[in-house]
Enzyme design. Structure first.
Site, PDB file in Angstrom:
ATOM      1  N   GLU A   1      -2.053 -13.030  -6.487  1.00 37.72           N
ATOM      2  CA  GLU A   1      -3.163 -12.119  -6.164  1.00 37.72           C
ATOM      3  C   GLU A   1      -2.933 -10.723  -6.736  1.00 37.72           C
ATOM      4  OE1 GLU A   1      -3.399 -12.032  -1.891  1.00 37.72           O
ATOM      5  OE2 GLU A   1      -4.310 -14.012  -1.771  1.00 37.72           O
TER       6      GLU A   1
ATOM      7  N   ARG B   1      -3.918   8.728  -3.762  1.00 39.98           N
ATOM      8  CA  ARG B   1      -2.560   8.177  -3.766  1.00 39.98           C
ATOM      9  C   ARG B   1      -1.459   9.250  -3.673  1.00 39.98           C
ATOM     10  NH1 ARG B   1      -0.208   5.310  -6.956  1.00 39.98           N
ATOM     11  NH2 ARG B   1       0.487   3.707  -5.515  1.00 39.98           N
TER      12      ARG B   1
ATOM     13  N   GLY C   1      -3.497  -7.107  -8.232  1.00 40.75           N
ATOM     14  CA  GLY C   1      -4.568  -6.113  -8.361  1.00 40.75           C
ATOM     15  C   GLY C   1      -4.090  -5.041  -9.316  1.00 40.75           C
ATOM     16  N   ARG C   2      -3.086  -4.277  -8.837  1.00 43.45           N
ATOM     17  CA  ARG C   2      -2.543  -3.145  -9.600  1.00 43.45           C
ATOM     18  C   ARG C   2      -2.068  -3.543 -11.005  1.00 43.45           C
ATOM     19  NH1 ARG C   2      -0.245   0.849  -6.528  1.00 43.45           N
ATOM     20  NH2 ARG C   2      -0.095  -0.765  -4.921  1.00 43.45           N
TER      21      ARG C   2
ATOM     22  N   TYR D   1       0.518   8.660  -0.250  1.00 40.19           N
ATOM     23  CA  TYR D   1       1.809   7.959  -0.379  1.00 40.19           C
ATOM     24  C   TYR D   1       2.851   8.796  -1.127  1.00 40.19           C
ATOM     25  CZ  TYR D   1      -1.582   4.060  -0.164  1.00 40.19           C
ATOM     26  OH  TYR D   1      -2.613   3.228   0.156  1.00 40.19           O
TER      27      TYR D   1
ATOM     28  N   CYS E   1     -10.509  21.261   0.839  1.00 38.65           N
ATOM     29  CA  CYS E   1     -10.037  22.217   1.833  1.00 38.65           C
ATOM     30  C   CYS E   1      -8.926  21.602   2.698  1.00 38.65           C
ATOM     31  CB  CYS E   1     -11.235  22.596   2.682  1.00 38.65           C
ATOM     32  SG  CYS E   1     -11.009  24.129   3.494  1.00 38.65           S
TER      33      CYS E   1
HETATM   34  N1  LLP Z   1      -3.027  -9.537  -1.754  1.00 43.29           N
HETATM   35  C1  LLP Z   1      -2.981  -8.961  -0.543  1.00 43.29           C
HETATM   36  C2  LLP Z   1      -3.008  -9.785   0.647  1.00 43.29           C
HETATM   37  C3  LLP Z   1      -2.909  -7.560  -0.438  1.00 43.29           C
HETATM   38  O1  LLP Z   1      -2.861  -7.000   0.767  1.00 43.29           O
HETATM   39  C4  LLP Z   1      -2.870  -6.775  -1.609  1.00 43.29           C
HETATM   40  C5  LLP Z   1      -2.815  -5.319  -1.519  1.00 43.29           C
HETATM   41  C6  LLP Z   1      -2.921  -7.431  -2.857  1.00 43.29           C
HETATM   42  C7  LLP Z   1      -2.989  -8.804  -2.891  1.00 43.29           C
HETATM   43  C8  LLP Z   1      -2.898  -6.674  -4.147  1.00 43.29           C
HETATM   44  O2  LLP Z   1      -1.743  -5.915  -4.299  1.00 43.29           O
HETATM   45  P1  LLP Z   1      -1.455  -5.192  -5.704  1.00 43.29           P
HETATM   46  O3  LLP Z   1      -1.134  -6.253  -6.712  1.00 43.29           O
HETATM   47  O4  LLP Z   1      -2.675  -4.450  -6.101  1.00 43.29           O
HETATM   48  O5  LLP Z   1      -0.325  -4.254  -5.411  1.00 43.29           O
HETATM   49  N2  LLP Z   1      -3.662   1.540  -1.631  1.00 43.29           N
HETATM   50  C9  LLP Z   1      -2.312   1.187  -1.990  1.00 43.29           C
HETATM   51  C10 LLP Z   1      -2.152  -0.287  -2.168  1.00 43.29           C
HETATM   52  C11 LLP Z   1      -2.525  -1.071  -0.963  1.00 43.29           C
HETATM   53  C12 LLP Z   1      -2.384  -2.524  -1.245  1.00 43.29           C
HETATM   54  C13 LLP Z   1      -2.964  -3.320  -0.174  1.00 43.29           C
HETATM   55  N3  LLP Z   1      -2.849  -4.720  -0.405  1.00 43.29           N
HETATM   56  C14 LLP Z   1      -1.925   1.977  -3.231  1.00 43.29           C
HETATM   57  O6  LLP Z   1      -2.696   2.823  -3.679  1.00 43.29           O
HETATM   58  O7  LLP Z   1      -0.818   1.798  -3.753  1.00 43.29           O
END
Ligand code: LLP
Length: 451
Positions: free
Chosen positions: A308, A349, A310-311, A353, A379
């Site tokens: 899965e 971000r 994303g990043r 974080y 602000c």
């Molecule tokens: N699968 C599940 C169940 C997840 O909770 C997440 C991310 C992903 C896949 C995708 O993860 P990735 O490959 O994108 O790291 N807002 C945070 C990241 C939160 C991720 C939440 N879950 C940031 O800006 O780093």
């Protein structure tokens, strides 16, 4: 304006300098900004084109191809499936490009699921995840034949009751919370999701109860197990550990008569090179190839894996272009602030974080280096994009900066705080580009408040 030694730093190939101009693929970034400035300055509020998200189509395709090549080299075609984590960036145009690469989608809300359906993802390759799914969201998933991850006892009860109401079969995986120690997932605590005290997944002590409930309902088809340990993971061996953990549980379930456990969903979370080689203290970053290799040899022939990401698919495809509004100095040699027109509402971000995003000038000049905080107009004292950053080029009012690697969790986490309209998004393809999301104006913000 990069860190010292930046000229040796390997940029994501889609973003690079040519004759001191910063390009996205073959298109100079300042030309995009300039053209948008000329075409949008006639709008009623006369807002400038920045802050502005710019994405590279080629980089997006390259990232997915990286996964596919690794899957092919491991001889795992049709055995390892890429489900894009929509939360990272839910722009429909970008999702459409991902979908065209035959990826599935993992979603965490009804609207994300609708976005995946709207962009044409195959419903059987859409998964609804989440620790607080609502009934309408479960209904949407089941009506369309999507899969669901069961996150808790009450989630199992809800899925069963919706399946009965609709008289529709539900293909589900159980999301397992193996109760790891923080030390085994060395990422920011907000980005850890499988610790003993995480809110996600079925804890091991409740696993049998959830299993019995699901097994007792003939409309439920238990097709697999899921675990997502966290995000910004640098070491791919974590995925081998997750795979082994899920395989052990699967083995036990087989002995209990669960014979259709086709899928292991090992989640996303692979990190990307935010530092561009500038932070030598970091542990080495595993590649997508390392991830696939780490799991491939562990898989029995009757198991298929869902990943899965994303990043690692969209992170380095995007930059945030922002204009310098002015420079400000604290007394007695204190802070030097570069005030820019992008803020924490555009990219949260760094504030949320303490995340590092590399910053580069859109036009390179020869000038002296110094240390600055890059801050926005919101602000809040916590509104910063970079803190104590050594810039090798003197920031100049009116010049543009590129905040790197914001394709994931950039616009996706943007807000309207301080009544700021969310930024425009542009997709570049070679020397062509198009707006893929208009920026929000005052009307967009008040539309939902008045008749
Ligand atoms: N699968 C599940 C169940 C997840 O909770 C997440 C991310 C992903 C896949 C995708 O993860 P990735 O490959 O994108 O790291 N807002 C945070 C990241 C939160 C991720 C939440 N879950 C940031 O800006 O780093």
């Amino acid at each position: 304006m990069a860190e010292p030694g930046a000229s040796q730093i390997q940029l994501p190939t889609a973003f690079h300098y040519l004759n001191n101009d910063f390009l996205c693929e073959n298109t100079p970034v300042h030309l995009i900004e300039n053209e948008l400035e000329n075409t949008t300055s006639g709008e009623d509020d006369c807002r400038p084109a920045t802050p502005l998200y710019i994405y590279s189509q080629a980089q997006l395709q390259r990232n997915i191809q990286g996964y596919k090549n690794a899957i092919q080299s491991a001889k795992m075609l049709d055995r390892i499936h890429i489900f894009y984590a929509v939360k990272a960036n839910a722009n429909l145009h970008l999702m459409d490009l991902v979908r065209k690469q035959n990826c599935g989608a993992v979603t965490v809300s009804g609207y994300e699921l609708q976005a995946a359906l709207k962009t044409g993802f195959v419903p059987e390759m859409i998964l609804l995840n989440g620790n607080g799914k609502q009934i309408w969201e479960i209904r949407l998933a089941l009506k369309n034949g999507c899969m669901l991850n069961v996150d808790s006892l009450f989630d199992a009860e809800n899925i069963i009751s919706v399946a009965r109401e609709l008289q529709k079969p539900a293909r589900v995986l159980i999301r397992v919370n193996p109760g790891l120690e923080q030390s085994s997932t060395p990422v920011h605590s907000y980005l850890s999701t499988a610790l003993k005290n995480s809110k996600f997944g079925v804890p091991l002590h409740q696993f049998d109860q959830v299993l019995e409930l699901l097994k007792a309902e003939h409309l439920i088809q238990l097709v697999g197990l899921h675990c997502h340990v966290g995000s910004t993971i640098r070491d791919a061996t974590v995925y081998a550990t997750v795979t082994r953990t899920l395989l052990d549980i699967r083995q036990k379930l087989i002995t209990q008569g669960c014979t259709n456990l086709k899928y292991l969903d090992i989640g996303g979370g692979l990190g990307i090179d935010y530092y561009h080689g500038t932070n030598q203290g970091q542990s080495p970053l595993s590649t997508t190839g390392d991830l696939i290799q780490a799991i491939a040899s562990l898989l029995p022939p009757d198991v298929e894996v869902i990943i899965e990401p994303g990043r690692s698919i969209v992170g380095n495809t995007g930059i945030l272009v922002t204009k310098i509004l002015g420079i400000k100095k604290s007394p007695d040699g204190g802070k030097q602030f570069v005030v820019v027109d992008a803020a924490m509402n555009d990219l949260i971000r760094p504030s949320f974080y303490q995340a590092y995003h590399h910053v580069l000038p859109v036009r390179k000049t020869d000038s002296s280096e110094d240390v600055y905080d890059i801050v926005g107009p919101v602000c809040e004292s916590g509104d910063f994009l970079a803190v104590d950053r050594r810039l090798t080029q003197q920031p100049v009012k009116g010049e543009l900066l590129a905040i790197m690697d914001v394709g994931a969790y950039g616009i996706a986490m943007a807000s309207n705080y301080n009544m700021r309209g969310r930024a425009m998004e542009v997709m570049v393809d070679g020397n062509k580009w198009k707006i893929i999301r208009r920026r929000e104006n005052f009307d967009s913000l008040v539309r939902t408040m008045i008749d």
